[in-house]
Design a protein around this motif. Sequence first.
Motif, short mmCIF file in Angstrom:
data_model
loop_
_atom_site.label_atom_id
_atom_site.label_comp_id
_atom_site.label_asym_id
_atom_site.label_seq_id
_atom_site.Cartn_x
_atom_site.Cartn_y
_atom_site.Cartn_z
N ILE A 54 0.74 4.24 -2.66
CA ILE A 54 0.66 5.66 -2.29
C ILE A 54 1.75 6.44 -3.02
O ILE A 54 1.53 7.58 -3.44
CB ILE A 54 0.79 5.83 -0.75
N LYS A 76 0.83 -1.21 0.00
CA LYS A 76 0.00 0.00 0.00
C LYS A 76 0.87 1.26 0.00
O LYS A 76 0.51 2.25 -0.63
CB LYS A 76 -0.98 -0.02 1.17
N ARG A 77 2.01 1.22 0.68
CA ARG A 77 2.94 2.36 0.65
C ARG A 77 3.47 2.57 -0.77
O ARG A 77 3.62 3.69 -1.22
CB ARG A 77 4.07 2.16 1.64
#
Length: 191
Positions: A41, A37-38
């Motif tokens: 992002i 998820k990072r």
Amino acid sequence: MLFSEKIYQRGAYGGSIEVVSGSMFSGKTEELIRRLKRAQIAKLQVEIFKPKTDIRYDETAVVSHDHNSIQSTPVENSSAILLLGANTQVVGIDEAQFFDDDLPEVVNKLANKGIRVIIAGLDMDFAGKPFGPMPALMAIAEHVTKVNAVCVRCGSPAMYSYRKVANDAKILLGEKESYEPRCRPCFHAED
């Protein structure tokens, strides 16, 4: 930005292999999802894969025991990852222990193309033996994170996945009804 985060940026240092390993209920998948998820992002192209046989929580999503999830592509074998993940920046692989022995070669090829590969899997099976391609993956990885669960018997750090049901099959998909995390003394204690 931490140096450890910096080294994973494609372009600056090239590809890499990261392995998150440990027992069941230790947070491996949770950590995999967090890292992926990072990357999303950061607007990196991310592809996530899991074994087609792992449908415990969802047929297509990678789902942690805490019910965090991220969409993935279920695949039959590791060669499919090489084909489907070749044109991306980050490849995530969950439940790596269930893949074939070609997985280390596949992830090496991806990393050599400049792709960041993040892998999560059990390092040992229910008998406390190295599981599938995980030992080879840990040997070729730039970064290995070993996570522990909490022993349900004594509260110590747990590194074993104790099978509670009578079944000698190497692979038995299950959750808390079938497995519990245990430390070394409790894993080897007679029931």
